[in-house]
Design an enzyme around this catalytic site. Structure first.
Site, PDB file in Angstrom:
ATOM      1  N   ASP A  11       0.860  -1.184   0.000  1.00 44.76           N
ATOM      2  CA  ASP A  11       0.000   0.000   0.000  1.00 44.76           C
ATOM      3  C   ASP A  11       0.896   1.234   0.000  1.00 44.76           C
ATOM      4  O   ASP A  11       1.885   1.301   0.720  1.00 44.76           O
ATOM      5  CB  ASP A  11      -0.878  -0.030   1.264  1.00 44.76           C
ATOM      6  CG  ASP A  11      -1.640   1.254   1.478  1.00 44.76           C
ATOM      7  OD1 ASP A  11      -2.837   1.281   1.126  1.00 44.76           O
ATOM      8  OD2 ASP A  11      -1.055   2.223   1.999  1.00 44.76           O
ATOM      9  N   ASP A 107      -3.552   2.438  -5.590  1.00 37.84           N
ATOM     10  CA  ASP A 107      -2.318   2.449  -4.784  1.00 37.84           C
ATOM     11  C   ASP A 107      -2.160   1.212  -3.903  1.00 37.84           C
ATOM     12  O   ASP A 107      -1.426   1.223  -2.944  1.00 37.84           O
ATOM     13  CB  ASP A 107      -2.256   3.726  -3.932  1.00 37.84           C
ATOM     14  CG  ASP A 107      -3.353   3.783  -2.897  1.00 37.84           C
ATOM     15  OD1 ASP A 107      -4.347   3.044  -3.052  1.00 37.84           O
ATOM     16  OD2 ASP A 107      -3.232   4.556  -1.929  1.00 37.84           O
ATOM     17  N   GLU A 108      -2.877   0.151  -4.214  1.00 37.50           N
ATOM     18  CA  GLU A 108      -2.711  -1.093  -3.447  1.00 37.50           C
ATOM     19  C   GLU A 108      -2.606  -2.255  -4.425  1.00 37.50           C
ATOM     20  O   GLU A 108      -3.410  -2.345  -5.357  1.00 37.50           O
ATOM     21  CB  GLU A 108      -3.933  -1.375  -2.565  1.00 37.50           C
ATOM     22  CG  GLU A 108      -4.173  -0.411  -1.441  1.00 37.50           C
ATOM     23  CD  GLU A 108      -5.537  -0.670  -0.821  1.00 37.50           C
ATOM     24  OE1 GLU A 108      -5.598  -1.193   0.298  1.00 37.50           O
ATOM     25  OE2 GLU A 108      -6.540  -0.378  -1.487  1.00 37.50           O
TER      26      GLU A 108
END
Lengths: 412, 384
Positions: A11, A107-108
């Site tokens: 993350d 974003d993960e």
């Protein structure tokens, strides 16, 4: 019994803000917030650096409130194209560690590193190398949750890795209960406001409280969802990383717009509905898919009296043709609209399937229409979305020109 | 109103009339049955504004005349009443309807029928153009085409079935299509005096309901029509249908004059084979693949579950082999199930041309020509 798998969830810290700082070193160490135009409705914080967060700046806050909390806050306008590019670059880094990478959000990303021990050492060692590599290539701080399945990895990341100094935490079937059960119930993956309230009502406050209830009672009360949450509370998750990949699993394409001002007239609404439908169909065509169900979403303008609806209907036949979908979109909208001013509109095409076959028709030349759509798509891909447009986009309701050059409603 | 009737007779009538109750309607008054007790006959009426049905019953005892609207629920009540007789009495003041049978008693709230749409008067339609059929004949016409009618709201004209009589041909045409396949039944028709050429577009839903009611018998059927209404009289029932005014293209000539391949196959075995293929045919289009060589018709189907293959020996064949054609299995079966010859005659026009099923009985003693056209599915393979 197979060996337990090792799953990582990586993350990115304050992703949009980190990308901005990475691209502009003068922002280093300053409180920075990525924020839409403060004069418009999009003027809310999309991301803030940890320096800004120290002042109490939170995602979703209005620009005005931020300025009050932190007078030195640097506002940066979003650059969506840059974020997408960075996200793809992240995947490239992860793919150096495993061939089983699944982006989960911008974003993960999940990585299945089972069987890679000989190459990179144990899970913690691998996670450390990933964090270093990301920092080296993109100057973004990354945190990694480790688990024996995607759920454990996600919990490890959200509840622990984000909070500790190293940015790494490992959960397993052995230690899952010890670490997660004392946490408040809303920390459990899958529990939102509504389920949190439901759980409070039956006296469940911590994850452990839920875990101690019987699986059957949860299933009886909330069906499959209840059962899944119970499994989550026990750290059980049967999904696999290669099955999480979004590429072929897409069930639908959708697009929604928060209008620049409230719309109340039919002509204006029609214009936007057509523009959105066109965009949705164009995306479906780009994937070479056709959809079976049209969905329309609408939100009323009055904040104090929230109105709106989301309705769907099956199309007569699977399609990705704008003018085949649009009449149904219109019909759905006007069947349910309460005539109050509109703040946001959305359209999606779901039940996607590969476009591999076409039932020929006696009365219309479908192939010709498809060829026409494809040609229009090619022209727009090459010369931009405003190179070829429907005349209605020039009427007062049209948003095409305003939106050209934006991604997800934010500056590209 | 006050009557005593045999329960079974009454139920029979209601179960037919019920077909004209609307499913959803903005007019609550249409949700009920209109009961009308006259001096020597009892009428039951339902109307959804597309289809209306009026049934007459005279084998009952009418003690007092009158009329009232009774709620839909009455059918369920009637079905379960204990005795073989039922007595229905309405109080004209309160509109309360007392229903008694054996020791069971229901009291339903009746509705004032003042606003109920009037059923077209016999005096009006008895002077319209009239066509005569036996119910067997009429049912046959309906069954041959109704399955091909469109269900798509966005194509209103194709939700209708076309009945057409041309001036000099002495042929009655029945045609239905959903634009992907088309069924055309042509039957010799002796033009009675006073019958002019006509072209009627009847809602498919109406004819489908009527086909469920009429029997395969020698009973007489009379069809009266004028510009926008069709009246069908059958036994003690009168059906009234709205006619559609949508423009309907002339599609009688879509059948190609020549064909590249013609085959004859055993109908029963073909049906069974296609049914087996549908177990694995994929997606909403239920696609199957056909190939024809000198001896066999070969079928295959594939889905994410797996694949199936089967072949059937041809009875006869003319023309070229057929490499590969993709078709919707449902379209195939719809026809074969309504087809009453042991051997089916099927024509092909290459892999993207129409596929035609043919039953030519123009030389029989009950002459007719029945043709069905199915357009194939184009896939990546034949250049989409």
């Amino acid at each position: 019994m197979k060996n337990p798998r090792t799953i990582l969830l990586a993350d990115m810290e304050s992703f949009y803000a980190s990308v901005e700082v990475a691209g502009n070193p003068s922002l280093q160490g300053k409180p920075v917030a990525v924020c839409g135009d403060p004069k418009r409705r999009h003027g809310i914080v999309l991301a803030a650096t940890k320096e800004a967060k120290a002042f109490g700046i939170k995602t979703g806050m209005a620009a005005g409130e931020c300025a009050r909390l932190c007078p030195d806050l640097v506002f940066v306008r979003p650059h969506m194209q840059e974020y997408i590019k960075t996200s793809l670059a992240l995947t490239e880094v992860f793919e150096k560690f495993s061939d089983r990478v699944a982006p989960y959000s911008i974003d993960e990303q999940f990585l299945d590193i089972s069987g890679c021990e000989k190459l990179f050492g144990n899970a913690e060692q691998t996670a450390l190398q990933i964090i270093e590599k990301i920092w080296e290539t993109l100057q973004i701080r990354c945190r990694v949750g480790i688990g024996e399945n995607p759920l454990q990895a996600k919990m490890a990341c959200d509840c622990f890795a984000k909070k500790n100094e190293r940015g790494i935490f490992r959960l397993s079937h052995k230690n899952y209960a010890e670490h997660t059960w004392p946490l408040p119930i809303r920390k459990l993956f899958g529990v939102g406001n509504r389920m949190e309230r439901n759980f409070f009502n039956i006296g469940v406050r911590a994850i452990g409280d839920l875990a101690l209830l019987s699986r059957e009672s949860l299933k009886a009360r909330w069906g499959i969802n209840g059962e899944v949450l119970w499994l989550n509370a026990h750290g059980i998750d049967y999904s696999k990383i290669n099955s999480l990949g979004p590429k072929d699993q897409r069930k639908g394409v959708g697009h929604s717009i928060t209008l620049p001002r409230d719309y109340r007239h039919r002509e204006e609404i029609d214009t936007v509905l057509l523009e959105i439908t066109e965009e949705v169909c164009r995306r479906a065509r780009a994937l070479n898919k056709v959809g079976r169900v049209a969905n329309v979403y609408c939100r009323g303008a009055d904040f104090d009296l929230p109105t709106g609806f989301s309705r769907q209907k099956r199309l007569p036949e699977p399609t990705a043709m704008t003018m085949e979908m649009y009449p149904l979109v219109q019909k759905l909208f006007y069947e349910h609209w309460d005539l109050r001013p509109i703040r946001a509109l959305g359209v999606s095409l779901t039940g996607l399937m590969d476009f591999r076959k076409l039932q020929l028709s006696l009365l219309e030349d479908k192939e010709k229409k498809i060829a026409l759509s494809r040609t229009m798509d090619l022209i727009r891909d090459r010369f931009g979305i405003v190179s070829l447009f429907r005349l209605s986009s020039l009427t007062p309701g049209g948003l095409l020109f305003e939106r050209a050059g934006k991604i997800g409603g934010h500056e590209a | 109103m006050h009557i005593i009737a045999k329960k079974d007779l009454l139920f029979e009538v209601f179960s037919v009339v019920q077909r004209a109750l609307p499913v959803r309607t903005p007019m609550p008054i249409l949700k009920g049955f209109l009961l009308e007790a006259k001096k020597d006959e009892f009428l039951v009426i339902a109307n959804n504004l597309e289809l209306g049905i009026r049934a007459k019953l005279d084998d009952l005892k009418i003690i007092k005349t009158g009329h009232v609207l009774i709620q839909e629920k009455f059918v369920d009540i009637l079905r379960q009443l204990p005795d073989q007789y039922v007595e229905i009495e309405m109080d004209p003041e309160s509109l309360r309807i007392e229903i008694s049978s054996g020791k069971s008693n229901f009291s339903l709230y009746g509705i004032d029928p003042d606003e109920y749409p009037a059923f077209t008067d016999e005096k009006k339609w008895s002077s319209w153009t009239c066509l005569h059929f036996t119910s067997k004949e009429f049912l046959n016409i309906l069954k041959k085409v109704t399955f091909a009618v469109s269900q798509d709201e966005s194509k209103p004209a194709f939700k209708g079935i076309l009945l057409e009589l041309l001036a000099d041909e002495k042929i009655l045409y029945a045609l239905a299509t959903d634009t992907y396949r088309l069924a055309l039944y042509e039957k010799e028709y002796i033009i009675e005096s006073g019958v002019k050429p006509f072209r009627l577009l009847v809602p498919g839903k109406v004819l489908i309901e009527i086909a469920k009611v009429i029997e395969d018998s020698g009973d007489e059927i009379k069809c009266y029509f004028e510009e926008n209404e069709l009246i069908i009289c059958y036994k003690n029932f009168i059906f009234s249908s709205r006619l559609l005014s949508d423009r309907y293209p002339d599609l009688k000539n879509v059948f190609p004059a020549s064909q590249s391949t013609t085959i004859w196959v055993n109908t029963e075995m073909m049906i069974k084979m296609v049914q087996r293929a549908t177990l694995l045919s994929s997606g909403p289009s239920q696609m199957i693949t056909l190939r024809i060589d000198d001896e066999f018709i070969k079928i295959s189907a594939a889905s994410e579950l797996g694949i199936m293959n089967e072949e059937l020996l041809l009875e006869n064949k003319k023309g070229e082999n057929l490499d590969e054609i993709f078709l919707n299995a449902k379209y195939f079966l719809d026809f074969l199930r309504n087809f009453d010859d042991d051997v089916a005659h099927i024509e092909f026009n290459g892999s993207v041309g129409p596929c035609i099923f043919l039953q030519d009985k123009r030389k029989g003693d009950n002459p007719f020509l029945y043709r069905y056209l199915v357009l194939p599915i184009k896939t990546e393979k034949n250049v989409l």
